[in-house]
Scaffold this motif. Structure first.
Motif, PDB file in Angstrom:
ATOM      1  N   ALA A  55       0.878  -1.283  -0.225  1.00 19.82           N
ATOM      2  CA  ALA A  55      -0.076  -0.004  -0.019  1.00 19.82           C
ATOM      3  C   ALA A  55       0.875   1.354  -0.143  1.00 19.82           C
ATOM      4  N   ARG A  56       2.008   1.380   0.668  1.00 14.71           N
ATOM      5  CA  ARG A  56       2.678   2.570   0.824  1.00 14.71           C
ATOM      6  C   ARG A  56       3.613   2.617  -0.578  1.00 14.71           C
ATOM      7  N   VAL A  57       3.769   1.614  -1.188  1.00 16.56           N
ATOM      8  CA  VAL A  57       4.730   1.730  -2.436  1.00 16.56           C
ATOM      9  C   VAL A  57       3.385   2.273  -3.400  1.00 16.56           C
ATOM     10  N   LEU A  58       2.305   2.056  -3.398  1.00 18.47           N
ATOM     11  CA  LEU A  58       1.160   2.179  -4.273  1.00 18.47           C
ATOM     12  C   LEU A  58       0.542   3.717  -4.245  1.00 18.47           C
ATOM     13  N   GLU A  59       0.990   4.441  -3.082  1.00 20.63           N
ATOM     14  CA  GLU A  59       0.660   5.794  -2.891  1.00 20.63           C
ATOM     15  C   GLU A  59       1.210   6.447  -3.643  1.00 20.63           C
ATOM     16  N   GLY A  60       0.074   7.046  -4.784  1.00 22.09           N
ATOM     17  CA  GLY A  60       0.563   7.904  -5.703  1.00 22.09           C
ATOM     18  C   GLY A  60       1.066   7.328  -6.884  1.00 22.09           C
ATOM     19  N   SER A  61       0.846   5.876  -6.913  1.00 21.82           N
ATOM     20  CA  SER A  61       1.590   5.037  -8.040  1.00 21.82           C
ATOM     21  C   SER A  61       0.380   4.233  -8.750  1.00 21.82           C
ATOM     22  N   ALA A  62       0.860   3.613  -9.652  1.00 20.74           N
ATOM     23  CA  ALA A  62      -0.272   2.680 -10.250  1.00 20.74           C
ATOM     24  C   ALA A  62       0.868   1.347 -10.681  1.00 20.74           C
ATOM     25  N   ALA A  63       0.255   0.351 -10.771  1.00 23.78           N
ATOM     26  CA  ALA A  63       0.966  -0.996 -11.137  1.00 23.78           C
ATOM     27  C   ALA A  63      -0.102  -1.828 -11.821  1.00 23.78           C
ATOM     28  N   ARG A  64       0.722  -2.789 -12.501  1.00 20.81           N
ATOM     29  CA  ARG A  64      -0.452  -3.870 -13.339  1.00 20.81           C
ATOM     30  C   ARG A  64      -0.410  -5.154 -12.319  1.00 20.81           C
ATOM     31  N   ALA A  65       0.440  -5.334 -11.379  1.00 19.55           N
ATOM     32  CA  ALA A  65       0.561  -6.544 -10.760  1.00 19.55           C
ATOM     33  C   ALA A  65       1.514  -6.456  -9.569  1.00 19.55           C
ATOM     34  N   VAL A  66       1.606  -7.546  -8.547  1.00 20.81           N
ATOM     35  CA  VAL A  66       2.461  -7.585  -7.668  1.00 20.81           C
ATOM     36  C   VAL A  66       3.036  -8.938  -7.490  1.00 20.81           C
ATOM     37  N   GLY A  67       4.360  -8.889  -7.446  1.00 22.44           N
ATOM     38  CA  GLY A  67       5.117  -9.887  -7.398  1.00 22.44           C
ATOM     39  C   GLY A  67       5.801 -10.160  -6.135  1.00 22.44           C
ATOM     40  N   ILE A  68       5.923 -11.271  -5.607  1.00 26.62           N
ATOM     41  CA  ILE A  68       6.210 -11.570  -4.217  1.00 26.62           C
ATOM     42  C   ILE A  68       7.521 -12.635  -4.382  1.00 26.62           C
ATOM     43  N   ALA A  69       8.398 -12.214  -3.962  1.00 30.44           N
ATOM     44  CA  ALA A  69       9.668 -13.446  -3.800  1.00 30.44           C
ATOM     45  C   ALA A  69       9.649 -13.854  -2.113  1.00 30.44           C
ATOM     46  N   PRO A  93      -0.479 -17.118   4.326  1.00 32.66           N
ATOM     47  CA  PRO A  93      -1.319 -16.834   3.005  1.00 32.66           C
ATOM     48  C   PRO A  93      -1.034 -15.465   2.362  1.00 32.66           C
ATOM     49  N   LEU A  94      -0.672 -15.317   1.119  1.00 33.98           N
ATOM     50  CA  LEU A  94      -0.296 -14.257   0.363  1.00 33.98           C
ATOM     51  C   LEU A  94      -1.059 -13.985  -1.007  1.00 33.98           C
ATOM     52  N   VAL A  95      -1.377 -14.859  -1.735  1.00 36.08           N
ATOM     53  CA  VAL A  95      -1.865 -14.377  -2.918  1.00 36.08           C
ATOM     54  C   VAL A  95      -3.322 -14.080  -2.920  1.00 36.08           C
ATOM     55  N   SER A  96      -4.256 -14.714  -2.382  1.00 34.86           N
ATOM     56  CA  SER A  96      -5.554 -14.718  -2.316  1.00 34.86           C
ATOM     57  C   SER A  96      -5.916 -13.212  -1.425  1.00 34.86           C
ATOM     58  N   PRO A  97      -5.455 -13.272  -0.343  1.00 36.50           N
ATOM     59  CA  PRO A  97      -5.913 -11.861   0.488  1.00 36.50           C
ATOM     60  C   PRO A  97      -5.379 -10.514  -0.010  1.00 36.50           C
ATOM     61  N   LEU A  98      -4.084 -10.885  -1.010  1.00 34.93           N
ATOM     62  CA  LEU A  98      -3.570  -9.449  -1.265  1.00 34.93           C
ATOM     63  C   LEU A  98      -4.332  -9.097  -2.700  1.00 34.93           C
ATOM     64  N   THR A  99      -4.787 -10.277  -3.667  1.00 36.91           N
ATOM     65  CA  THR A  99      -5.651 -10.097  -4.555  1.00 36.91           C
ATOM     66  C   THR A  99      -6.647  -9.503  -4.342  1.00 36.91           C
ATOM     67  N   ASP A 100      -7.388  -9.971  -3.203  1.00 38.39           N
ATOM     68  CA  ASP A 100      -8.965  -9.155  -2.738  1.00 38.39           C
ATOM     69  C   ASP A 100      -8.762  -7.900  -2.283  1.00 38.39           C
ATOM     70  N   ARG A 101      -7.377  -7.668  -1.599  1.00 38.48           N
ATOM     71  CA  ARG A 101      -7.233  -6.147  -1.073  1.00 38.48           C
ATOM     72  C   ARG A 101      -7.095  -5.180  -2.137  1.00 38.48           C
ATOM     73  N   PHE A 102      -6.158  -5.575  -3.205  1.00 41.09           N
ATOM     74  CA  PHE A 102      -5.668  -4.536  -3.961  1.00 41.09           C
ATOM     75  C   PHE A 102      -6.231  -4.804  -5.313  1.00 41.09           C
ATOM     76  N   GLY A 103      -6.892  -5.532  -5.779  1.00 40.14           N
ATOM     77  CA  GLY A 103      -7.849  -5.989  -7.097  1.00 40.14           C
ATOM     78  C   GLY A 103      -6.569  -6.043  -8.259  1.00 40.14           C
ATOM     79  N   LEU A 104      -5.375  -6.479  -7.693  1.00 36.74           N
ATOM     80  CA  LEU A 104      -4.353  -6.780  -8.904  1.00 36.74           C
ATOM     81  C   LEU A 104      -3.844  -8.347  -8.874  1.00 36.74           C
ATOM     82  N   PRO A 105      -3.378  -8.681 -10.073  1.00 34.32           N
ATOM     83  CA  PRO A 105      -2.851 -10.100 -10.149  1.00 34.32           C
ATOM     84  C   PRO A 105      -1.698 -10.070  -8.938  1.00 34.32           C
ATOM     85  N   VAL A 106      -1.479 -11.229  -8.322  1.00 35.63           N
ATOM     86  CA  VAL A 106      -0.457 -11.280  -7.437  1.00 35.63           C
ATOM     87  C   VAL A 106       0.029 -12.573  -7.712  1.00 35.63           C
ATOM     88  N   ARG A 107       1.524 -12.533  -8.038  1.00 31.18           N
ATOM     89  CA  ARG A 107       2.333 -13.745  -8.283  1.00 31.18           C
ATOM     90  C   ARG A 107       3.418 -14.210  -7.167  1.00 31.18           C
TER      91      ARG A 107
END
Length: 318
Positions: A55-69, A93-107
């Motif tokens: 959320a902090r990274v997305l403040e004032g920015s837009a992104a097409r997806a979230v990638g998590i290593a 749990p990472l993918v489902s809750p973050l997808t639900d929160r941000f509406g972005l694909p999470v990989r």
């Protein structure tokens, strides 16, 4: 910056996490850094910390997806970190809750597989089709690119090299519960235990703080006799593991990374190289030039579908 140009990349480690906006051209913005939670009612404590960073990274920015290593093992089908020996929770749990929160694909990808991908995309392995990546951190992990393709394995966990068996003499415990594994000897947590067992067997009394890997390595840099003797024993263990990786993958290059390698890579390599078997030609071996950001770049590449990888479909829900 428009959404099609960038992704949020997250590097989730056992101790710290960081997130940054990374463009398709491989340009990274300022990182948001936080401690990885060690306490809480469930692994959702870690999920919330990751969500806060995104959320902090997305403040004032837009992104097409979230990638998590993330430090593994992972369950790629479910989208969670599961039974990680270096995390405080059985499942994160990472993918489902973050997808639900941000509406972005999470990989989601293992951090060491991401490291190998990041090195090939932006680091020492640019243009190298056969590459092994090793990280020396809280634990030890790795990843391999073979014939230009990142190896993921059945569940995304191909490359758990920290659990290669390297020793029967001390049979030291690993965080996974087994004994004799590389991680139990040469990781940030394992090195002090290995030193304690090694010095007790030899009757050595160190004149430096041997309770941390940093203390041991800094004493070796300063020329301490006991620390340097231990470095040869450590180099033998490291050499056994790296010899196995060379015959398994026949790489052109091995890149070492992680806090230990970034701070003392030259020392680690100097004591390891004499103990590597020469059954196959010795590949180029170097310290990552990315300053510890290879997993972050790999997470971005995975989310973007760069590096010859297509992002996976959505995880199954339970």
């Amino acid at each position: 910056m428009v959404a099609e140009d960038a992704v949020v990349a997250v590097d989730l480690g056992a101790t710290h996490l960081r997130a940054a906006l990374v463009t398709r051209e491989g340009q990274a913005g300022d990182s948001v850094v936080a401690d990885t939670p060690r306490q809480g009612r469930s692994g959702m404590a870690v999920t919330e910390a990751v969500a806060s960073a995104v959320a902090r990274v997305l403040e004032g920015s837009a992104a097409r997806a979230v990638g998590i290593a993330s430090a593994g093992p992972i369950d790629a089908a479910v989208g969670s970190v599961v039974r990680s020996p270096n995390m405080a929770f059985d499942e994160v749990p990472l993918v489902s809750p973050l997808t639900d929160r941000f509406g972005l694909p999470v990989r989601l990808i293992n951090d060491c597989r991401a490291g190998a991908l990041g090195e090939r995309w932006r680091g020492a392995g640019t243009g190298v089709d056969n590459l092994v990546y090793i990280t020396f951190s809280t634990g030890i992990g790795g990843g391999a690119v073979v014939d230009g393709r990142l190896l993921l394995g059945r569940g995304g966990n191909a490359g758990e090299v920290g659990h290669l068996h390297v020793d029967f003499a001390y049979s030291l415990p690993c965080g996974c519960g087994r004994t004799g594994h590389w991680e139990g000897y040469a990781s940030g947590t394992g090195m002090p235990r290995f030193f304690a067992a090694w010095s007790a067997r030899r009757g050595e009394r160190p004149a430096f703080d041997a309770s941390t890997s940093r203390g041991i390595l800094e004493a070796a840099v300063a020329g301490d006799r006991v620390a340097l003797a231990f470095m040869d024993a450590l180099g033998e263990v490291n050499g056994r593991a790296v010899s196995d990786l060379i015959v398994a993958y026949d790489p052109e290059m091995i890149v070492i990374d992680g806090p230990i390698a970034q701070a003392h890579g030259g020392l680690i390599l100097r004591h390891m190289l004499p103990h590597i078997d020469r059954y196959l030609p010795l590949p180029a071996i170097c310290v990552s030039p990315l300053g510890g950001r290879a997993p972050l770049f790999g997470a971005a590449a995975y989310a973007l579908g760069a590096g010859g990888l297509s992002p996976p479909g959505p995880p199954r829900r339970r």
